[in-house]
Design a protein around this motif. Structure first.
Motif, short mmCIF file in Angstrom:
data_model
loop_
_atom_site.label_atom_id
_atom_site.label_comp_id
_atom_site.label_asym_id
_atom_site.label_seq_id
_atom_site.Cartn_x
_atom_site.Cartn_y
_atom_site.Cartn_z
N ILE A 31 109.51 115.88 -58.79
CA ILE A 31 108.50 115.16 -59.54
C ILE A 31 107.65 114.42 -58.51
CG2 ILE A 31 108.02 113.32 -61.20
CD1 ILE A 31 110.66 113.97 -62.56
N PHE A 32 106.37 114.71 -58.48
CA PHE A 32 105.47 114.07 -57.53
C PHE A 32 104.55 113.11 -58.28
CE2 PHE A 32 106.70 117.86 -55.16
CZ PHE A 32 106.96 117.33 -53.91
N PHE A 33 104.78 111.83 -58.09
CA PHE A 33 103.95 110.83 -58.76
C PHE A 33 102.63 110.59 -58.03
CE2 PHE A 33 108.26 109.45 -60.17
CZ PHE A 33 108.09 109.66 -61.53
N ASN A 34 102.51 111.15 -56.83
CA ASN A 34 101.32 110.92 -56.04
C ASN A 34 100.61 112.23 -55.66
OD1 ASN A 34 101.48 107.83 -55.31
ND2 ASN A 34 103.57 108.65 -55.11
N SER A 35 100.73 113.22 -56.52
CA SER A 35 100.14 114.53 -56.22
C SER A 35 98.62 114.51 -56.20
CB SER A 35 100.63 115.57 -57.23
OG SER A 35 100.33 115.16 -58.56
N SER A 36 98.01 113.45 -56.74
CA SER A 36 96.54 113.36 -56.69
C SER A 36 96.06 112.93 -55.30
CB SER A 36 96.04 112.36 -57.73
OG SER A 36 96.53 111.05 -57.47
N LEU A 37 97.00 112.50 -54.46
CA LEU A 37 96.68 112.18 -53.07
C LEU A 37 96.94 113.40 -52.20
CD1 LEU A 37 98.45 108.70 -52.81
CD2 LEU A 37 96.02 109.12 -53.16
N ASN A 38 96.35 113.42 -51.04
CA ASN A 38 96.63 114.48 -50.07
C ASN A 38 97.91 114.12 -49.33
OD1 ASN A 38 96.75 116.41 -48.11
ND2 ASN A 38 94.84 115.86 -47.10
N ILE A 78 108.58 103.23 -53.27
CA ILE A 78 109.73 104.15 -53.30
C ILE A 78 109.26 105.55 -53.68
CG2 ILE A 78 111.92 104.68 -54.43
CD1 ILE A 78 112.24 101.62 -54.87
N ASP A 79 108.41 105.62 -54.71
CA ASP A 79 107.89 106.92 -55.17
C ASP A 79 107.03 107.58 -54.09
OD1 ASP A 79 109.12 106.64 -57.63
OD2 ASP A 79 107.31 105.97 -58.68
N LEU A 80 106.16 106.78 -53.45
CA LEU A 80 105.26 107.36 -52.45
C LEU A 80 106.04 107.93 -51.27
CD1 LEU A 80 102.40 107.90 -51.35
CD2 LEU A 80 102.55 105.67 -50.20
N LEU A 81 106.97 107.16 -50.74
CA LEU A 81 107.71 107.63 -49.57
C LEU A 81 108.59 108.82 -49.90
CD1 LEU A 81 108.50 104.19 -47.92
CD2 LEU A 81 106.89 105.94 -47.12
N ARG A 82 109.11 108.86 -51.13
CA ARG A 82 109.88 110.04 -51.55
C ARG A 82 108.97 111.26 -51.66
NH1 ARG A 82 110.43 112.85 -55.96
NH2 ARG A 82 109.01 111.42 -57.00
N ASP A 83 107.79 111.06 -52.23
CA ASP A 83 106.83 112.17 -52.36
C ASP A 83 106.41 112.70 -50.99
OD1 ASP A 83 106.96 111.82 -55.06
OD2 ASP A 83 104.87 111.22 -55.34
N THR A 139 109.82 107.11 -67.72
CA THR A 139 108.67 107.52 -66.92
C THR A 139 109.04 108.57 -65.87
OG1 THR A 139 109.07 105.65 -65.43
CG2 THR A 139 107.44 105.33 -67.19
N TRP A 140 110.34 108.85 -65.72
CA TRP A 140 110.78 109.85 -64.74
C TRP A 140 110.61 111.23 -65.37
CZ3 TRP A 140 111.74 109.93 -59.69
CH2 TRP A 140 112.35 111.06 -59.15
N THR A 141 109.41 111.73 -65.34
CA THR A 141 109.08 112.99 -65.99
C THR A 141 107.83 113.59 -65.35
OG1 THR A 141 108.34 113.97 -68.09
CG2 THR A 141 107.84 111.64 -67.77
N THR A 142 107.70 114.88 -65.48
CA THR A 142 106.49 115.55 -64.98
C THR A 142 105.32 115.37 -65.95
OG1 THR A 142 107.23 117.61 -66.02
CG2 THR A 142 107.76 117.31 -63.69
#
Length: 230
Positions: free
Chosen positions: A139-146, A121-126, A190-193
């Motif tokens: 809030i991007f939980f996957n910002s370490s990915l391209n 859910i987080d990835l597809l939203r990001d 956990t919903w935080t920057t």
């Protein structure tokens, strides 16, 4: 149909006769010489197979093949095995990455967003919101990915999901914070920057990691592998 999918759907009472028959036909193609599997697969020739007969022969298959089906108490474990098998197909290339990701999202929505499926859910939203990086509330939980490389993000997440599903995890994972120093776990929001915090247990500075973030899950897996004896 894979056994993990059939077993999970059986727990949810979401199967029909054709699911069992398709599973048996698949086993025959793989080279099974079980008579009960052959009998179950033979119902594929019938226009309207008898559901009770199909159930009977499925149970025979389970007995003959020594299969242990999950109980209702093992619903979550069955879900992880089923979704992990989907990820394995994605990684192997037998299932399109995008199709697999949206299949996992659909499973999440159908089952009230189980904790582990939050990863998808987080990835597809990001990925969807990556085109709006200036929105202050993102809030991007996957910002370490391209996030501009859709397929790579999905493939890396699938690989990580497979590894996570194969080990024992804290309850509510990844909706938890874990200390990299003392292994303290808390289910604070956990919903935080905020990626890190000070651990209230060992007072480690920034050792408490928010597991909603891809890189922290990766580090967690790396540490487990380092600690595992060869």
């Amino acid at each position: 149909m894979e056994l993990s999918e059939l077993a999970f759907k059986r727990l949810d009472r979401n199967t029909n006769a054709s699911d069992y028959i398709d599973w048996a036909v698949g086993l025959l193609y793989e080279g099974s010489d079980s008579q009960s599997v052959a009998m179950l697969a033979s119902f594929d020739l019938e226009k309207e197979p008898d559901a009770e007969q199909v159930e009977y022969y499925f149970k025979l298959c389970v007995s003959d093949l020594g299969i242990k089906l999950p109980s209702q108490d093992e619903w979550y474990e069955a879900l992880l095995e089923y979704t992990s098998d989907i990820c394995k197909k994605m990684v192997s290339g037998s299932l399109d990455l995008k199709d697999g990701a949206y299949e996992l999202l659909s499973i999440a929505e159908d089952n009230n967003d189980p904790y582990m499926l939050t990863i998808w859910i987080d990835l597809l939203r990001d990925l969807s919101e990556a085109s709006h990086p200036l929105k202050v509330d993102n809030i991007f939980f996957n910002s370490s990915l391209n996030l501009n490389d859709y397929d790579a993000c999905i493939c890396l997440t699938a690989q990580q999901y497979i590894s996570l599903s194969s080990i024992s995890l804290p309850e509510k994972f990844p909706w938890v914070w874990m200390c990299s120093k003392c292994n303290y776990v808390t289910d604070l929001n956990t919903w935080t920057t905020s990626l890190t915090a000070c651990c209230p247990n060992c007072t480690g500075v920034s050792t408490l990691k928010n597991m909603r973030y891809f890189e922290h899950r990766d580090h967690y897996l790396s540490n487990i592998q380092l600690k595992t004896p060869n």
